[in-house]
Design an enzyme around this catalytic site. Sequence first.
Site, PDB file in Angstrom:
ATOM      1  N   ASP A 147      38.784  41.384  36.613  1.00 16.72           N
ATOM      2  CA  ASP A 147      39.180  42.686  36.057  1.00 16.72           C
ATOM      3  C   ASP A 147      40.671  42.718  35.681  1.00 16.72           C
ATOM      4  OD1 ASP A 147      38.659  45.338  35.346  1.00 16.72           O
ATOM      5  OD2 ASP A 147      37.576  45.762  37.197  1.00 16.72           O
ATOM      6  N   GLU A 180      38.729  42.827  30.613  1.00 15.26           N
ATOM      7  CA  GLU A 180      39.964  43.592  30.341  1.00 15.26           C
ATOM      8  C   GLU A 180      39.713  44.669  29.285  1.00 15.26           C
ATOM      9  OE1 GLU A 180      40.461  42.799  26.848  1.00 15.26           O
ATOM     10  OE2 GLU A 180      42.599  42.892  27.324  1.00 15.26           O
ATOM     11  N   TRP A 181      38.433  45.037  29.136  1.00 18.07           N
ATOM     12  CA  TRP A 181      38.009  46.236  28.398  1.00 18.07           C
ATOM     13  C   TRP A 181      38.344  46.212  26.908  1.00 18.07           C
ATOM     14  CZ3 TRP A 181      42.145  48.027  32.061  1.00 18.07           C
ATOM     15  CH2 TRP A 181      41.753  47.826  33.381  1.00 18.07           C
ATOM     16  N   GLY A 182      38.660  45.043  26.368  1.00 21.02           N
ATOM     17  CA  GLY A 182      38.942  44.956  24.930  1.00 21.02           C
ATOM     18  C   GLY A 182      40.368  45.328  24.564  1.00 21.02           C
ATOM     19  N   ASN A 184      43.268  43.880  24.801  1.00 19.89           N
ATOM     20  CA  ASN A 184      44.081  42.863  24.114  1.00 19.89           C
ATOM     21  C   ASN A 184      43.230  41.952  23.228  1.00 19.89           C
ATOM     22  OD1 ASN A 184      46.916  43.130  25.454  1.00 19.89           O
ATOM     23  ND2 ASN A 184      45.449  43.256  27.129  1.00 19.89           N
ATOM     24  N   ASP A 202      34.516  51.373  30.681  1.00 17.86           N
ATOM     25  CA  ASP A 202      33.256  51.281  31.430  1.00 17.86           C
ATOM     26  C   ASP A 202      32.116  52.080  30.797  1.00 17.86           C
ATOM     27  OD1 ASP A 202      34.937  49.919  33.047  1.00 17.86           O
ATOM     28  OD2 ASP A 202      34.559  51.114  34.851  1.00 17.86           O
TER      29      ASP A 202
END
Length: 394
Positions: A147, A180-182, A184, A202
């Site tokens: 994460d 990393e949720w997009g 970067n 999420d």
Amino acid sequence: MKKIFLLLSLILSILSTIQGQERILCPTPPMGWNTWNCFNRNINEEQIREIADLMISTGLKDAGYTYLVVDDCWQTHREDGVIQADSTKFSSGIQNLATYVHSKGLKFGIYSCAGSETCAGRPGSQGYEYIDAVTYANWGVDFLKYDWCNNNGANAREAYLTMSNALKSTGRPIVLSICEWGTNKPWEWGKGIGDMWRVSEDIIATVEGTTYWGGGSIFKIIDIMTPLWPYAGPGHWNDADMLQVGNGNLTYDENVMHFSMWCMLSSPLMIGCDLRNIDKHTLDILTNKEVIAINQDKLGKQGRMFERSGKYHEIWIKELSDGDIALCFLNKDEKEWILDYHFWGFDIIGLDRTYDRYIVRDVWKHKDIGDTGDKYNFTVPAHGVALFRLTPKQ
Ligand code: GLA
């Protein structure tokens, strides 16, 4: 003699380079079950053993779900730098749990974070990457979800590369799931570092809108995934996040749509519902072998949207091996979509290979309905899909 030795070492070094380049741990999108969407922070080893048993008895393992992943909150502190599991909730230790999971023929996954603390405030791996990687490898971990909370301004590519190298240095094949949720654009640098990468915040168990704290609705994540198809392929997948099938108040048609689209998008399929009280509808959706086959097709091409009409109606295509094509009609509207469709419509999108005619099969009804020479009338339910597999007619 010296020449032979030199030749042999040259061959060995070429072979090891080729092997290194071919380190593909996930030739098709990984499938499994993860604790987070249903248990959240409340996890313990008894529950997880029960889930392992249920993955076998419900037929999920036979359908292809092999990874059992323990998400955040299994860990409490470090001792001499070594990460420690919660000794009351995981009193037998992670290694024993992994052994149990392996004894069922499943693979074992765990969670950490590239920051100093995880998203739930447990110790993260920043600065401890190598010691953690060795610990995981000794425990028998096969999969790490990694994460991005509390990263203290770290460079994402470097942070994930460090853990990737640490895992590789153990010699144990451990899948790295970049989470990393997009933020970067991991699709631009994740290939070769990790095996999959999240593209959104999420997922929440709603089709549209957000909860009070935000989060990615199912339609929102589909929109984010839409332009990312060039980045997916064997060994490197765009991750649309863990499934919410069977959670919240999703209708049957919404669950079918959610699962179908995750399969069209070649997303990893990580189940997120409580298997201890799963209903028959949910299990039937998650184990539909014909739909899973679209996700697991060895060509590994992510589906593409090739037509959008108005705000709500989309037509998606996914090229499959052996010349087959998956064709999906996605209805984002709250009312049904009535179609009078000629399947030659897909001809315009310039596939590599086209055949004269295809047999058309409805993979939710498990029925061949005719061929592409015909016109069809069909209805796509509100927030639903119609999903077909087209096979070249000999
Ligand atoms: C982040 C991740 C989630 C989950 C939680 C755990 O929000 O995106 O998938 O792992 O952390 O704290």
